[in-house]
Design a protein around this motif. Structure first.
Motif, PDB file in Angstrom:
ATOM      1  N   LEU A   1       0.780  -1.239  -0.016  1.00  0.00           N
ATOM      2  CA  LEU A   1       0.054  -0.014   0.074  1.00  0.00           C
ATOM      3  C   LEU A   1       0.827   1.308   0.116  1.00  0.00           C
ATOM      4  CD1 LEU A   1      -2.895  -1.010   2.480  1.00  0.00           C
ATOM      5  CD2 LEU A   1      -3.178  -0.130   0.131  1.00  0.00           C
ATOM      6  N   ARG A   2       1.917   1.232   0.775  1.00  0.00           N
ATOM      7  CA  ARG A   2       2.812   2.430   0.715  1.00  0.00           C
ATOM      8  C   ARG A   2       3.604   2.581  -0.239  1.00  0.00           C
ATOM      9  NH1 ARG A   2       4.861   0.968   6.992  1.00  0.00           N
ATOM     10  NH2 ARG A   2       3.141   1.932   8.213  1.00  0.00           N
ATOM     11  N   PHE A   3       3.955   1.725  -0.707  1.00  0.00           N
ATOM     12  CA  PHE A   3       4.903   1.633  -2.214  1.00  0.00           C
ATOM     13  C   PHE A   3       3.928   2.092  -3.250  1.00  0.00           C
ATOM     14  CE2 PHE A   3       6.069  -0.909  -5.798  1.00  0.00           C
ATOM     15  CZ  PHE A   3       7.153   0.046  -6.227  1.00  0.00           C
ATOM     16  N   SER A   4       2.849   1.618  -3.419  1.00  0.00           N
ATOM     17  CA  SER A   4       2.014   1.940  -4.480  1.00  0.00           C
ATOM     18  C   SER A   4       1.455   3.523  -4.417  1.00  0.00           C
ATOM     19  CB  SER A   4       0.786   1.092  -4.970  1.00  0.00           C
ATOM     20  OG  SER A   4      -0.135   1.032  -3.441  1.00  0.00           O
ATOM     21  N   GLU A   5       1.161   3.796  -3.063  1.00  0.00           N
ATOM     22  CA  GLU A   5       1.068   5.433  -2.783  1.00  0.00           C
ATOM     23  C   GLU A   5       2.163   6.174  -3.443  1.00  0.00           C
ATOM     24  OE1 GLU A   5      -0.401   5.465   1.197  1.00  0.00           O
ATOM     25  OE2 GLU A   5      -2.392   4.506   0.717  1.00  0.00           O
ATOM     26  N   LEU A   6       3.129   6.010  -2.927  1.00  0.00           N
ATOM     27  CA  LEU A   6       4.384   6.379  -3.073  1.00  0.00           C
ATOM     28  C   LEU A   6       4.456   6.816  -4.689  1.00  0.00           C
ATOM     29  CD1 LEU A   6       7.205   7.527  -2.803  1.00  0.00           C
ATOM     30  CD2 LEU A   6       8.187   5.384  -2.597  1.00  0.00           C
ATOM     31  N   GLY A   7       4.277   5.556  -5.577  1.00  0.00           N
ATOM     32  CA  GLY A   7       4.407   5.713  -7.035  1.00  0.00           C
ATOM     33  C   GLY A   7       3.583   6.450  -7.563  1.00  0.00           C
ATOM     34  N   LEU A   8       2.319   6.742  -6.907  1.00  0.00           N
ATOM     35  CA  LEU A   8       1.443   7.453  -7.532  1.00  0.00           C
ATOM     36  C   LEU A   8       1.481   8.991  -7.094  1.00  0.00           C
ATOM     37  CD1 LEU A   8      -2.086   5.473  -6.649  1.00  0.00           C
ATOM     38  CD2 LEU A   8      -1.106   5.852  -8.973  1.00  0.00           C
ATOM     39  N   ARG A   9       2.168   9.220  -6.224  1.00  0.00           N
ATOM     40  CA  ARG A   9       2.570  10.547  -5.764  1.00  0.00           C
ATOM     41  C   ARG A   9       3.767  11.052  -6.541  1.00  0.00           C
ATOM     42  NH1 ARG A   9       3.471  10.921   0.552  1.00  0.00           N
ATOM     43  NH2 ARG A   9       3.978  13.084   0.125  1.00  0.00           N
ATOM     44  N   LEU A  10       4.578  10.058  -6.803  1.00  0.00           N
ATOM     45  CA  LEU A  10       5.826  10.471  -7.721  1.00  0.00           C
ATOM     46  C   LEU A  10       5.426  10.701  -9.138  1.00  0.00           C
ATOM     47  CD1 LEU A  10       8.551   8.016  -6.560  1.00  0.00           C
ATOM     48  CD2 LEU A  10       8.714  10.379  -6.747  1.00  0.00           C
ATOM     49  N   LEU A  11       4.233   9.831  -9.628  1.00  0.00           N
ATOM     50  CA  LEU A  11       3.760  10.091 -10.963  1.00  0.00           C
ATOM     51  C   LEU A  11       2.893  11.341 -10.831  1.00  0.00           C
ATOM     52  CD1 LEU A  11       3.546   8.374 -13.487  1.00  0.00           C
ATOM     53  CD2 LEU A  11       1.507   7.577 -12.478  1.00  0.00           C
ATOM     54  N   ASP A  12       2.258  11.792  -9.959  1.00  0.00           N
ATOM     55  CA  ASP A  12       1.535  12.942  -9.898  1.00  0.00           C
ATOM     56  C   ASP A  12       2.568  14.241  -9.885  1.00  0.00           C
ATOM     57  OD1 ASP A  12      -0.912  12.220  -9.771  1.00  0.00           O
ATOM     58  OD2 ASP A  12      -0.980  12.296  -7.741  1.00  0.00           O
ATOM     59  N   LEU A  13       3.936  14.072  -9.494  1.00  0.00           N
ATOM     60  CA  LEU A  13       4.815  15.100  -9.325  1.00  0.00           C
ATOM     61  C   LEU A  13       5.542  15.143 -10.770  1.00  0.00           C
ATOM     62  CD1 LEU A  13       6.867  14.526  -5.819  1.00  0.00           C
ATOM     63  CD2 LEU A  13       5.587  16.535  -6.536  1.00  0.00           C
ATOM     64  N   HIS A  14       5.692  14.071 -11.341  1.00  0.00           N
ATOM     65  CA  HIS A  14       6.577  13.935 -12.597  1.00  0.00           C
ATOM     66  C   HIS A  14       5.603  13.890 -13.668  1.00  0.00           C
ATOM     67  CE1 HIS A  14      10.368  14.014 -10.631  1.00  0.00           C
ATOM     68  NE2 HIS A  14      10.061  13.429  -9.869  1.00  0.00           N
ATOM     69  N   GLN A  15       5.175  14.779 -14.410  1.00  0.00           N
ATOM     70  CA  GLN A  15       4.334  14.808 -15.435  1.00  0.00           C
ATOM     71  C   GLN A  15       4.527  15.972 -16.448  1.00  0.00           C
ATOM     72  OE1 GLN A  15       0.133  16.088 -14.649  1.00  0.00           O
ATOM     73  NE2 GLN A  15       1.109  16.225 -12.496  1.00  0.00           N
ATOM     74  N   PRO A  16       4.356  15.562 -17.848  1.00  0.00           N
ATOM     75  CA  PRO A  16       4.599  16.509 -18.836  1.00  0.00           C
ATOM     76  C   PRO A  16       3.852  17.870 -18.820  1.00  0.00           C
ATOM     77  CG  PRO A  16       3.289  14.918 -19.754  1.00  0.00           C
ATOM     78  CD  PRO A  16       3.605  14.500 -18.218  1.00  0.00           C
ATOM     79  N   ARG A  17       4.698  18.709 -19.188  1.00  0.00           N
ATOM     80  CA  ARG A  17       3.951  20.123 -19.352  1.00  0.00           C
ATOM     81  C   ARG A  17       4.674  20.791 -20.693  1.00  0.00           C
ATOM     82  NH1 ARG A  17       5.792  25.094 -15.409  1.00  0.00           N
ATOM     83  NH2 ARG A  17       7.522  25.648 -16.726  1.00  0.00           N
ATOM     84  N   ASP A  18       3.790  21.635 -21.383  1.00  0.00           N
ATOM     85  CA  ASP A  18       4.471  22.457 -22.542  1.00  0.00           C
ATOM     86  C   ASP A  18       5.604  23.252 -22.021  1.00  0.00           C
ATOM     87  OD1 ASP A  18       5.049  23.693 -24.636  1.00  0.00           O
ATOM     88  OD2 ASP A  18       2.959  24.263 -25.255  1.00  0.00           O
ATOM     89  N   ALA A  19       6.799  23.076 -22.463  1.00  0.00           N
ATOM     90  CA  ALA A  19       7.927  24.208 -22.217  1.00  0.00           C
ATOM     91  C   ALA A  19       8.095  25.480 -22.628  1.00  0.00           C
ATOM     92  CB  ALA A  19       9.322  23.482 -22.609  1.00  0.00           C
ATOM     93  N   GLY A  20       6.931  25.707 -23.494  1.00  0.00           N
ATOM     94  CA  GLY A  20       6.759  26.969 -24.104  1.00  0.00           C
ATOM     95  C   GLY A  20       7.927  27.203 -25.184  1.00  0.00           C
ATOM     96  N   GLY A  21       7.841  28.432 -25.647  1.00  0.00           N
ATOM     97  CA  GLY A  21       8.834  28.953 -26.488  1.00  0.00           C
ATOM     98  C   GLY A  21       8.356  28.564 -28.106  1.00  0.00           C
ATOM     99  N   ILE A  22       9.321  28.885 -28.832  1.00  0.00           N
ATOM    100  CA  ILE A  22       8.895  28.691 -30.434  1.00  0.00           C
ATOM    101  C   ILE A  22       9.192  27.367 -30.893  1.00  0.00           C
ATOM    102  CG2 ILE A  22       9.393  29.746 -32.650  1.00  0.00           C
ATOM    103  CD1 ILE A  22      10.117  32.522 -31.386  1.00  0.00           C
TER     104      ILE A  22
END
Length: 171
Positions: free
Chosen positions: A70-91
């Motif tokens: 349970l703790r491990f899967s919750e950690l994985g989900l929290r890390l996944l929430d932290l590390h997600q893609p976003r548009d870097a902006g720019g041309i």
């Protein structure tokens, strides 16, 4: 910055796998009490005399496995929430496929943390299969383009039809 049009499919697959582990683990019965009862059955050789041979270490593992998972899967989900893609902006020259960066560590997407998680949870095989499919498609497209070019140039595609020096034979 623009909001993501759709979630990264590899990230979505990893999230689904972690959530499945979490749900399956929450539904499981804790072995904590059973391990205590079975511990009383450990014989002189260090095993519980049932069909499966359980060592003391096995019982220790089973006693805490549900909580640890349970703790491990919750950690994985929290890390996944932290590390997600976003548009870097720019041309960019390709507006449909902008450069993405990780929202947490700002590495180019996919970031090292996400790649490590993906490889650990079996995403690497799926990624390798997708890469192989893409390579096969690119090869087929290249072969088709070569055939069309040869036909347009009036070059004979027959084997041995060349001049022997590597250049195509002309009609």
């Amino acid at each position: 910055m623009k909001a993501d049009k759709s979630e990264d499919p590899q990230r979505q697959g990893l999230r689904e796998r972690l959530e499945t582990i979490l749900i399956r683990t929450e539904k499981a019965t804790s072995w904590h009490e059973e391990a205590g009862r079975l511990r009383g059955l450990v014989n002189r050789e260090g095993y519980v005399p049932i069909r499966a041979r359980l060592a003391v270490e096995d019982l220790d593992f089973l006693a805490g496995a549900r909580t640890d998972l349970l703790r491990f899967s919750e950690l994985g989900l929290r890390l996944l929430d932290l590390h997600q893609p976003r548009d870097a902006g720019g041309i960019t020259s390709d507006a449909a496929n902008p450069i993405l960066r990780c929202r947490s560590c700002m590495w180019r997407w996919p970031c090292p943390t996400f790649r490590a998680m993906s490889e650990s949870f079996g995403g690497a095989k799926e990624t390798a299969d997708e890469t192989a499919d893409e390579t096969a498609q690119e090869t087929a497209q290249t072969q088709q383009t070569v055939q069309e070019t040869v036909q347009e140039a009036g070059v004979s595609p027959a084997a041995g039809g060349g001049s022997g020096n590597g250049s195509p034979a002309r009609r």
